[in-house]
Design a protein around this motif. Structure first.
Motif, PDB file in Angstrom:
ATOM      1  N   GLN A  10       0.820  -1.195   0.000  1.00  0.00           N
ATOM      2  CA  GLN A  10       0.000   0.000   0.000  1.00  0.00           C
ATOM      3  C   GLN A  10       0.860   1.253   0.000  1.00  0.00           C
ATOM      4  O   GLN A  10       1.990   1.236   0.490  1.00  0.00           O
ATOM      5  N   GLU A  11       0.301   2.322  -0.527  1.00  0.00           N
ATOM      6  CA  GLU A  11       1.093   3.532  -0.745  1.00  0.00           C
ATOM      7  C   GLU A  11       1.766   4.036   0.519  1.00  0.00           C
ATOM      8  O   GLU A  11       2.896   4.467   0.484  1.00  0.00           O
ATOM      9  N   PHE A  12       1.055   3.968   1.664  1.00  0.00           N
ATOM     10  CA  PHE A  12       1.683   4.560   2.835  1.00  0.00           C
ATOM     11  C   PHE A  12       2.901   3.767   3.301  1.00  0.00           C
ATOM     12  O   PHE A  12       3.850   4.336   3.833  1.00  0.00           O
ATOM     13  N   VAL A  13       2.883   2.454   3.042  1.00  0.00           N
ATOM     14  CA  VAL A  13       4.061   1.663   3.396  1.00  0.00           C
ATOM     15  C   VAL A  13       5.185   1.932   2.387  1.00  0.00           C
ATOM     16  O   VAL A  13       6.345   2.139   2.757  1.00  0.00           O
ATOM     17  N   ARG A  44      11.252  -0.569  11.520  1.00  0.00           N
ATOM     18  CA  ARG A  44      10.363   0.551  11.692  1.00  0.00           C
ATOM     19  C   ARG A  44       9.053   0.330  10.925  1.00  0.00           C
ATOM     20  O   ARG A  44       7.964   0.593  11.441  1.00  0.00           O
ATOM     21  N   ILE A  45       9.182  -0.202   9.734  1.00  0.00           N
ATOM     22  CA  ILE A  45       7.971  -0.457   8.945  1.00  0.00           C
ATOM     23  C   ILE A  45       7.100  -1.483   9.651  1.00  0.00           C
ATOM     24  O   ILE A  45       5.885  -1.315   9.765  1.00  0.00           O
ATOM     25  N   ILE A  46       7.747  -2.543  10.162  1.00  0.00           N
ATOM     26  CA  ILE A  46       6.953  -3.570  10.854  1.00  0.00           C
ATOM     27  C   ILE A  46       6.250  -2.970  12.067  1.00  0.00           C
ATOM     28  O   ILE A  46       5.051  -3.140  12.262  1.00  0.00           O
ATOM     29  N   MET A  47       7.017  -2.224  12.880  1.00  0.00           N
ATOM     30  CA  MET A  47       6.448  -1.714  14.118  1.00  0.00           C
ATOM     31  C   MET A  47       5.422  -0.606  13.886  1.00  0.00           C
ATOM     32  O   MET A  47       4.400  -0.534  14.559  1.00  0.00           O
ATOM     33  N   LYS A  48       5.734   0.290  12.939  1.00  0.00           N
ATOM     34  CA  LYS A  48       4.876   1.479  12.799  1.00  0.00           C
ATOM     35  C   LYS A  48       3.753   1.298  11.788  1.00  0.00           C
ATOM     36  O   LYS A  48       2.720   1.952  11.875  1.00  0.00           O
ATOM     37  N   GLN A  49       3.991   0.464  10.783  1.00  0.00           N
ATOM     38  CA  GLN A  49       2.974   0.359   9.729  1.00  0.00           C
ATOM     39  C   GLN A  49       2.208  -0.951   9.799  1.00  0.00           C
ATOM     40  O   GLN A  49       0.996  -0.962   9.667  1.00  0.00           O
ATOM     41  N   ARG A  97       8.820   3.527   3.034  1.00  0.00           N
ATOM     42  CA  ARG A  97      10.038   2.866   2.563  1.00  0.00           C
ATOM     43  C   ARG A  97      10.854   3.852   1.724  1.00  0.00           C
ATOM     44  O   ARG A  97      12.085   3.930   1.858  1.00  0.00           O
ATOM     45  N   THR A  98      10.159   4.596   0.871  1.00  0.00           N
ATOM     46  CA  THR A  98      10.845   5.577   0.031  1.00  0.00           C
ATOM     47  C   THR A  98      11.575   6.596   0.896  1.00  0.00           C
ATOM     48  O   THR A  98      12.644   7.086   0.538  1.00  0.00           O
TER      49      THR A  98
END
Lengths: 309, 380, 352
Positions: free
Chosen positions: B270-273, B285-290, B277-278
């Motif tokens: 999804q765009e917010f992930v 951080r992605i795992i924990m926050k998104q 990442r971008t």
């Protein structure tokens, strides 16, 4: 599409084989065997019996024989019921089970779908709340609890319907209702959600903008689209009916497969337990396969995604 | 059109202190605050939650409300009907400690005789009211109420839910049984959750070949009906709390694994992930926050649906004779025992039946409420 | 010219948990025979709600038409019951929707969807209706219509589906056609084709069209007259020339200023600051005041009435009051207006 069907059938066979293998080795592990009353048997009798059940062969040979028998529909011999074939016993007892299951399915689906349609039509009205509540109750209360209460209040206390046995249509009413509770609940819930979604979609507005009347919108445009995903609830419904059958038949003393199974559990008649388990498993796997394939046939969007004709 | 005269003073440019045009009129809420607000509005879910809290409390504390042990047999006091202090004199409540039945016969004498015979010939403790003395041609009808406690010499005792055929206090057994049923269900649901989340999460997060193989396994396992697995497992592992729990979890984790996998796969792209990442966010951080915040709701909801499923299965197994063995009681075994004597001592089945139904309904309503509360699409 | 449709002081509200959302707050306009009236405004300005109210398609509850009348050839549609409305919909009044991907029934053959209205309103037999459906598909430019009527919507591309939707809408030769952003969901090249088709069909059928859009390029291309909507009200109403060459309302200036053009070298786009007001609690005065750099004290006190600019041109802004200071549109907007005047507004649509 053809590749998909092929793949699904392969998976189906792997799953069936897995169940069959699992139950075979389980049989080997189980404490109970035809020799349970070993002490009372003479040496010779034991040999004869072992021979009869093929227990003298090495396990791999037994396994292959077992699979071969299974492929021919032979589920072995019952320990308890005078050495009769399990397949034969199950077939004999299938009638009431099928009738009960079919009645509950038809009644449950018809009533549940209607309930769902009305709930969606009169969204957020007492009808909606009532049907939602009924759906929660039907989904929550275990069928054997419901059956027990039904039997006590309607059968014993009020005496409106026969308490048990299987001797005519009125005997089928209470078990059918008890068994239908879960199908009613999921059908009603399903239909309400689908109908609300479909009725809120753009093409319904298009139809109304064309001047199609309320019933036309509902049945011609709404119902057909809402019913397409119906196949998705057939799986859970089939499980519920199969599971429910066991206890309902036991409660109402209906001479069906489920009752036979519960009796077998009580008397440690493992071949019957295994036979029933296998049949249930296969039936279930088969239903899932049919459901998946049906889904592709019914919805033109999916049908086409598989390959343009 | 506009001929009315207006004060000239009104036609001067507006002085603006600061720019309020971008102000957001509603307070911003975090996801959890927002969900909580929606849950609080759902009366049904709140009632359900309270029912669960009360039942859990009773399951833990109920057995200590009186001095009877759950396994304390005493055949002299067997089959006593429910009797509760303070409620024993209220006619329409079933807490009088009496058995009540109507007898019908040709003559009044016969009817009375039937009643006396039925109730252990203990005339002293039978209270009879004549409904119809049979003088107008119809059969004679007698209403008989039998004080079982007096008959067995337990006038001063109170068994709130009565006693079973072995004279054990049903109140203690019912709550003890509730405790065990809840324990099995919660444990099974927890194990399902751990395995399911791990399996689904790994499968989706690593993707590619790992996902492929893991999915093939699931596709084969999913075909095996729960009922079959559970029955087979119970046959190997003789029935007990642990074996039933294990049997329930063998295929129980699969739905959770599929749901988590689906959600993580969806989120991953999804765009917010992607945006995160971008911007250079690390994997953790992605795992924990998104990912975690977006699957937590799903995990909670799904677990809330697993628990009543497990309660049902445990009760179901007990009912078909594959459940816990005596003296251990669960709601399922109690219902099963109660069912054997449903016609004469209905209270033995009715109380555990009511409690299991309440638990199932409450869990389903709360789970539904949570699902609605967590679904941001519903935000008004 | 004769008015076919008149809308007077229409109010539409939605009852939500938060309170009453006043989506349309007193809209009046008239539609003449054979003309195209464009209703322009940003999302949430009430354009779609207005037209849904005309069709009687506001879901009730939560929506309701609070007051006002919709006169179709003198008959008030708001007073009609559902059954009477069903006779009007599709026959006298029909509608094209924004998203052709979802506005067709996925499980029904395209031909049947077109025939449905014909059979209902024109009492045609199935075979007659089928013949007419083929004609209609041909008319909207779908090749091989005889085979196409037996196909399902998913077998059509987006542009082709929108043509089908137009065919459905035009099936019974309606007097008024409402097009709710009919090109928004389409590719730019397809947009132009659909607009051409609509113009072409209007010539042939003399249908009056209400064209809803937020795209001023499209407006310049298709409309005869334009109504600019903001926060549930019409703020400016005039011919295309009035709106493009002589806009009076600061909101219209903002819209024009925010429209990209190719022939503008130092192309600086003008953005309207802020967001539309919350229609749960609309401001007491002019709803645009908070975002209007020319706002005056009176804008906070009272809603502006319509001031007549010319025979065809009205605007609701206090700036037109005789007591108000004379205000010129911002420079960038003036330049743009100049640009329109030079090239001719009707050419602008092509780069939309």
């Amino acid at each position: 599409m053809a590749r998909y069907i092929f793949q699904r059938i392969v998976y189906m066979f792997i799953t069936m084989l897995l169940i069959a293998t699992f139950s075979f080795f389980l049989m080997k592990l189980l404490p109970g065997s035809p020799l349970m009353m070993e002490d009372k048997l003479t040496e010779e009798q034991a040999v004869i019996i072992k021979e009869k059940y093929g227990l003298n062969d090495p396990v791999p040979v037994q396994y292959v024989n077992y699979l071969a028998n299974l492929a021919q529909g032979d589920l072995g011999i019952s320990f308890q019921q005078d050495n009769r074939g399990v397949t034969k016993i199950l077939i004999e007892r299938a009638g009431p089970s099928i009738q009960l299951g079919a009645q509950a399915l038809i009644f449950g689906l018809a009533f549940g779908l209607l309930l769902g349609i009305f709930a969606a039509l009169y969204h957020n009205s007492p009808i909606d709340y009532g049907s939602t509540f009924l759906a929660v109750i039907g989904k929550s209360i275990p069928s054997f609890v419901f059956a027990g209460l039904l039997q006590y209040y309607i059968g014993v206390k009020l005496g409106w319907l026969p308490v048990a046995f299987w001797e005519g249509f009125e005997y089928t009413i209470m078990p059918t209702i008890a068994l239908a509770m879960f199908p009613i609940a999921i059908a009603a819930r399903f239909m309400r959600t689908e109908m609300l979604e479909v009725l809120g979609s753009d093409f319904i507005t298009t139809a109304r903008a064309k001047g199609v009347n309320r019933l036309g919108v509902l049945f011609k445009h709404g119902l057909r689209n809402a019913l397409i995903p119906l196949v998705t609830i057939i799986g859970p419904m089939a499980i519920a009916l199969l599971t429910g059958n066991l206890v309902i038949e036991n409660i109402f003393a209906i001479p069906g497969i489920g009752d036979t199974f519960v009796q077998a559990v009580m008397t440690n008649d493992f071949p019957i337990i295994m036979g029933f388990t296998l049949i249930t498993g296969f039936l279930f796997i088969f239903i899932i396969l049919i459901v998946d394939l049906l889904y592709g046939v019914i919805d033109p969007r999916i049908r086409l995604a598989g390959g343009e004709k | 059109m506009a001929n009315k005269d207006y004060d000239k003073d009104l036609f001067v440019p507006l002085e603006r202190e600061d720019d309020t045009s971008e102000k957001i009129s509603r307070p911003s809420l975090t996801f959890w605050q927002d969900s909580w607000m929606r849950l609080k509005k759902n009366t049904g879910a709140l009632i359900g939650a309270w029912v669960l809290i009360i039942i859990t409390f009773m399951a833990l504390a109920g057995p200590f409300f009186n001095d009877y042990g759950f396994d304390e047999q005493n055949l002299i006091r067997s089959k006593l009907p429910p009797k509760v202090q303070g409620l024993e004199n209220i006619d329409w409540l079933p807490f009088q400690g009496t058995m009540h039945r109507t007898f019908e016969a040709e003559t009044l004498e016969d009817a009375k005789e039937d009643a006396i015979n039925r109730f252990k010939r203990d005339e002293e403790n039978i209270e009879m009211t004549v409904v119809d003395d049979g003088s107008n041609g119809g059969p004679a009808i007698v209403d008989a109420e039998f004080d079982v406690y007096a008959n067995q010499g337990f006038e001063d005792e109170y068994f709130w839910f009565g006693t079973d055929t072995l004279g054990r206090d049903q109140w203690t057994r019912v709550w003890k049984g509730t405790q065990i049923s809840l324990y099995i269900a919660v444990l099974a649901a927890f194990i399902d959750m751990v395995i399911g989340v791990a399996y689904g999460g790994i499968s989706a997060y690593y993707g590619g070949r790992v996902d492929d193989y893991m999915q093939r396994i699931i596709e084969i396992l999913i075909g095996i009906p729960n009922l079959v697995v559970v029955i087979l497992m119970i046959l190997i592992l003789s029935p007990g709390i642990l074996s039933i729990t294990i049997a329930l979890t063998i295929t129980g984790w699969i739905p959770m694994a599929r749901i988590i996998r689906g959600q993580v796969l969806k989120l991953k792209n999804q765009e917010f992930v992607l945006a995160s990442r971008t911007l250079g966010a690390s994997d953790s951080r992605i795992i924990m926050k998104q990912l975690v915040p977006n699957v937590t709701g799903l995990i909670v909801i799904n677990t809330m649906f697993t628990i009543p499923g497990a309660i049902f299965f445990e009760a179901f197994l007990s009912f078909i004779g594959l459940g816990l063995q005596p003296p251990v009681a669960s709601l399922g075994t109690l219902i099963d025992e109660g069912f054997q004597s449903l016609q004469t001592f209905p209270y033995l089945m009715i109380y555990p039946a009511i409690i299991i139904s309440l638990i199932m309904i409450a869990f389903n309503i709360v789970a539904d409420g949570l699902r609605d509360a967590f679904d941001p699409k519903m935000r008004e | 010219m004769e008015n076919i449709l008149e809308v007077n002081d229409l109010h539409v509200s939605f009852d939500t948990y938060g309170g009453e959302v006043k989506a349309v707050r007193g809209v009046s306009f008239e539609l003449r025979k054979g003309e195209t009236l464009a209703i322009v405004g940003e999302s949430g300005s009430g354009k779609s709600v207005t037209t849904k109210a005309l069709m009687g398609l506001i879901p009730q509850p939560p929506g309701r038409i609070k007051q006002g009348e919709v006169l179709l050839e003198g008959k008030d549609l708001t007073k009609m019951n559902e059954r009477q409305l069903q006779k009007i919909r599709g026959r006298d009044l029909s509608m094209i929707f924004q998203d052709p991907m979802t506005s067709l029934n996925p499980t029904m053959k395209v031909g049947n969807q077109i025939m449905e209205g014909l059979i209902k309103h024109q009492k045609m037999s199935r075979s007659q209706a089928k013949k007419r459906a083929v004609e209609l598909l041909e008319m909207v430019g779908i090749p091989n219509p005889k085979a196409r009527i037996n196909q399902y919507p998913h077998q059509f591309s987006g542009g082709m589906r929108q043509r089908v939707v137009i065919a459905i809408a035009l099936a019974c030769n309606p007097k008024v056609l409402i097009a709710d952003e009919p090109t928004t969901a389409l590719d730019v090249t397809i947009q132009a084709q659909i607009l051409e088709l609509m113009k072409d069909l209007q010539h042939k059928t003399e249908t009056s069209i209400i064209f809803i859009t937020h795209d001023l390029g499209v407006v310049a291309n298709v409309a005869d007259r334009v109504a600019v909507m903001y926060a549930g009200k019409i703020v400016e109403l005039g011919t295309v020339d009035d709106i493009f060459y002589n806009p009076q309302h600061p909101y219209t200036w903002g819209l024009l200023g925010s429209m990209p053009t190719l022939d503008d070298e130092e192309s600086e786009l003008f953005a309207i600051p802020g967001t539309p007001p919350d229609l749960l609690n609309p401001p007491k005065g002019d709803a645009f005041a908070a975002r209007n750099e020319y706002a005056m004290k009176i804008d906070e006190e009272e809603q502006p009435p319509f001031f007549q600019v010319s025979d065809t041109h009205y605007a609701a802004t206090w700036l037109l009051h005789e007591n108000a200071p004379k205000v010129e549109p911002p420079e960038s907007v003036q330049k743009r207006m100049q640009g329109f005047a030079n090239t001719g507004a009707s050419e602008k649509g092509d780069n939309a």
